[in-house]
Design a protein around this motif. Structure first.
Motif, short mmCIF file in Angstrom:
data_model
loop_
_atom_site.label_atom_id
_atom_site.label_comp_id
_atom_site.label_asym_id
_atom_site.label_seq_id
_atom_site.Cartn_x
_atom_site.Cartn_y
_atom_site.Cartn_z
N ASP A 1 15.25 47.67 25.48
CA ASP A 1 14.09 47.44 26.36
C ASP A 1 13.04 46.56 25.72
OD1 ASP A 1 14.01 50.75 27.91
OD2 ASP A 1 15.33 49.02 28.11
N THR B 1 24.56 57.60 26.42
CA THR B 1 23.81 57.35 27.64
C THR B 1 22.54 58.20 27.64
OG1 THR B 1 23.77 57.79 30.03
CG2 THR B 1 25.48 58.92 28.77
N VAL B 2 21.40 57.57 27.83
CA VAL B 2 20.11 58.28 27.80
C VAL B 2 20.01 59.23 28.99
CG1 VAL B 2 17.60 57.99 27.98
CG2 VAL B 2 18.93 56.49 26.49
N LEU B 3 20.08 58.69 30.21
CA LEU B 3 19.93 59.56 31.39
C LEU B 3 21.13 60.49 31.56
CD1 LEU B 3 18.24 57.26 34.07
CD2 LEU B 3 17.18 59.04 32.66
N ILE C 1 24.13 46.71 24.38
CA ILE C 1 23.98 47.80 25.36
C ILE C 1 24.03 47.24 26.78
CG2 ILE C 1 22.38 49.58 26.20
CD1 ILE C 1 21.53 49.97 23.27
N ASP D 1 29.70 56.93 35.45
CA ASP D 1 30.92 57.69 35.17
C ASP D 1 30.71 58.80 34.13
OD1 ASP D 1 30.54 55.26 33.57
OD2 ASP D 1 32.28 55.96 32.45
N LEU D 2 29.82 58.55 33.17
CA LEU D 2 29.59 59.57 32.13
C LEU D 2 28.82 60.76 32.70
CD1 LEU D 2 28.66 57.15 29.20
CD2 LEU D 2 30.85 58.31 29.57
C1 EPZ Z 1 17.72 54.32 30.10
O1 EPZ Z 1 18.55 53.89 31.16
C2 EPZ Z 1 16.37 53.64 30.34
N1 EPZ Z 1 15.84 54.05 31.65
C3 EPZ Z 1 16.54 52.12 30.31
O2 EPZ Z 1 15.23 51.56 30.42
C4 EPZ Z 1 17.13 51.72 28.96
O3 EPZ Z 1 17.34 50.33 28.95
C5 EPZ Z 1 18.46 52.46 28.73
O4 EPZ Z 1 18.24 53.89 28.84
C6 EPZ Z 1 19.06 52.17 27.36
O5 EPZ Z 1 18.15 52.57 26.36
C7 EPZ Z 1 15.27 55.26 31.77
O6 EPZ Z 1 15.20 56.04 30.84
C8 EPZ Z 1 14.69 55.59 33.13
P1 EPZ Z 1 22.11 54.35 29.54
P2 EPZ Z 1 19.99 54.62 31.36
O7 EPZ Z 1 22.84 55.32 30.39
O8 EPZ Z 1 19.94 56.01 30.87
C9 EPZ Z 1 26.42 52.49 29.92
C10 EPZ Z 1 13.52 50.30 31.35
O9 EPZ Z 1 13.34 49.10 31.14
N2 EPZ Z 1 26.72 53.65 30.79
O10 EPZ Z 1 21.57 54.81 28.23
O11 EPZ Z 1 20.42 54.38 32.76
C11 EPZ Z 1 25.37 51.57 30.55
O12 EPZ Z 1 26.01 50.65 31.43
C12 EPZ Z 1 14.91 50.82 31.60
O13 EPZ Z 1 12.62 51.18 31.32
C13 EPZ Z 1 28.04 53.85 31.18
O14 EPZ Z 1 28.94 53.08 30.84
O15 EPZ Z 1 20.90 53.75 30.39
C14 EPZ Z 1 24.80 50.88 29.33
O16 EPZ Z 1 25.64 49.82 28.94
C15 EPZ Z 1 15.89 49.68 31.89
N3 EPZ Z 1 28.33 54.93 31.98
C16 EPZ Z 1 24.83 51.98 28.27
O17 EPZ Z 1 25.77 52.95 28.73
C17 EPZ Z 1 27.36 55.82 32.36
O18 EPZ Z 1 27.70 56.80 33.06
C18 EPZ Z 1 23.49 52.67 28.05
O19 EPZ Z 1 23.01 53.05 29.34
C19 EPZ Z 1 26.03 55.60 31.94
C20 EPZ Z 1 25.73 54.51 31.16
#
Ligand code: EPZ
Length: 425
Positions: free
Chosen positions: A309, A165-167, A331, A123-124
């Motif tokens: 991680d 959110t990282v990605l 997280i 969603d973000l």
């Molecule tokens: C990145 O995932 C990493 N993957 C993950 O590593 C890592 O665990 C994560 O960041 C947290 O550090 C890559 O970089 C490829 P987020 P990402 O968006 O970006 C919530 C590994 O083991 N969220 O930072 O997908 C989400 O549900 C992997 O290498 C929303 O609510 O994670 C989570 O609770 C696993 N809405 C929190 O934010 C959104 O639109 C952080 O997620 C996006 C995320």
């Protein structure tokens, strides 16, 4: 299908070369689609997630050649429609959204499914691209994103219920570099992999300030040019081997690390009684397991906090550390699949509402266990190195997603491991 067979109890000594960062390589590979000029990316790890990204870029029309750790991309003629077949293998493909919309003014990308660590919403990401003026429809599981007049800079606050959110930060940055005007990202993720992407984009001619802080400012430019870039070391692979050495090591040295990215892991291991020595430049580190290890406490947090991680790996160490340790993951509160498998090996862990309470036991026993996600699988390998007897870890593909040649690297420091066909699967 393959399995990893681990004979426990062997002291680890020797050296491991840490690979380039998977989580920096994925967005940087995607960002190479932002230019029609040649791009060279070095130190891309040979892991299936990176290989999936290379495949998808090829299917989008880019010419992508890989020779060992170097990937050469020429994205002169690409289209913007990724298929479910391609994307379902790796949810991180969502980071293709930003570059494709920025370069092609549209993209069709399947909504990534969830995974065992959580439902992984986007969603973000959607809110961010809409803020830059794109329209987003969901049709038959696909995100249809259109920006026929290009993107326009905006102020976007990316904070979600579980922090930044990282990605999502990566996607917004990659969309904003070619948008008209200025984009400000508030509550940005500050992970080293986000900074690495920003440095790559800057080398392509992007105007970005503040990467590594919660506020990133991007001045859109007309066009980006090619570049030659080397990816940072993988801090999670390094952290995983640091924990392995804290469990069984009597002098394990890791090369190609970055001390600054390992601060919270280093602090915790030292606090728990293990010896961690970096060289002066902070590019290599030697670990010796402590004689009187102490229990510890983890509360995962966005960088520079303790990385989610790395909580599963530390749980394996706590499982054999006398005393009570506590791990809280705010997280990904469901990221405890490894605990049930560790309990099959004799660990004493109670999981409730995003928190694991671990009571250290004298010994773990080898057993057949099931890998479930990338870092949970790493935790099972670490436990198996210490356990009495033999452990068989099934569904090894989970580990191959993010650990390059893990079998050879473990053999190189004296572990007794082997990859075998998994006839049971
Ligand atoms: C990145 O995932 C990493 N993957 C993950 O590593 C890592 O665990 C994560 O960041 C947290 O550090 C890559 O970089 C490829 P987020 P990402 O968006 O970006 C919530 C590994 O083991 N969220 O930072 O997908 C989400 O549900 C992997 O290498 C929303 O609510 O994670 C989570 O609770 C696993 N809405 C929190 O934010 C959104 O639109 C952080 O997620 C996006 C995320």
């Amino acid at each position: 299908m393959e399995k990893l067979v681990v004979h426990g109890g062997y002291t680890l000594r020797g050296a491991v070369k840490i690979a380039g960062s998977k989580n920096a390589s994925l967005p940087i590979l995607a960002a190479s689609l932002l230019t029609d000029e040649k791009v060279v990316i070095r130190h891309v790890p040979d892991v299936s997630d990176a290989n999936f990204m290379v495949q998808i870029m090829g299917q989008l029309g880019a010419s992508v050649e890989r020779s060992s750790g170097t990937v050469r991309v020429n994205a002169q003629n690409i289209h913007a429609e990724a298929t479910y077949e391609q994307v379902r293998k790796m949810r991180a493909s969502i980071c293709l959204m930003g570059p494709l919309v920025a370069r092609m003014q549209r993209c069709v990308i399947p909504l990534p499914g969830g995974c065992v660590i959580g439902d992984r919403p986007v969603d973000l990401h959607i809110r961010a691209i809409q803020a830059l003026g794109a329209s987003v429809q969901v049709e038959r599981g696909n995100l249809i994103i259109e920006a026929p007049n290009g993107l326009t800079g905006a102020v976007v606050d990316l904070r979600g219920d579980h922090g930044p959110t990282v990605l999502g930060t990566d996607n917004l940055m990659m969309a904003a570099v070619l948008a008209k005007g200025t984009t400000v990202i508030e509550s940005a993720a500050a992970e080293p992999e986000v900074v690495d992407l920003a440095n790559f984009l800057i080398k392509m001619g992007a105007k970005i300030e503040g990467a590594g802080t919660r506020r990133i400012v991007i001045e859109g430019v007309e066009k980006l040019h090619g570049c030659d870039y080397t990816v940072i070391p993988d801090r999670i692979e390094a952290g995983t081997f640091m924990v392995a050495a804290a469990m069984m090591g009597d002098g394990v040295t890791l090369f190609n690390v970055c001390r600054e990215h390992l601060e919270t892991i280093t602090e915790l291991l030292i606090k728990c009684g293990h010896s961690i020595e970096f060289n002066e430049k902070g590019t290599s580190v030697t670990i010796i397991a402590g004689k009187n290890p102490k229990p510890g406490e983890i509360k995962t947090a966005p960088y520079p906090g303790y990385p989610t991680d790395m909580q599963a790996q530390m749980t394996a160490l706590f499982a054999v550390t006398p005393g009570i340790s506590v791990v809280k993951d705010s997280i990904f509160p469901q990221r405890f699949m490894h605990c049930s498998e560790l309990k099959r090996m004799g660990a004493d862990i109670k999981v409730d509402n995003g928190t694991a309470v671990i009571s250290g036991v004298d010994k773990l026993s080898g057993a057949p266990v099931m890998a479930s996600d990338l870092r949970a699988s790493a935790a099972l390998v670490l436990a198996a190195l210490k356990a009495e007897g033999t452990t068989e870890i099934h569904r090894l593909y989970h580990i191959d997603r993010g650990y390059e040649n893990i079998c050879d690297k473990l053999l190189g420091i004296g572990a007794a491991v082997e990859r075998l066909p998994d006839v049971e699967e």
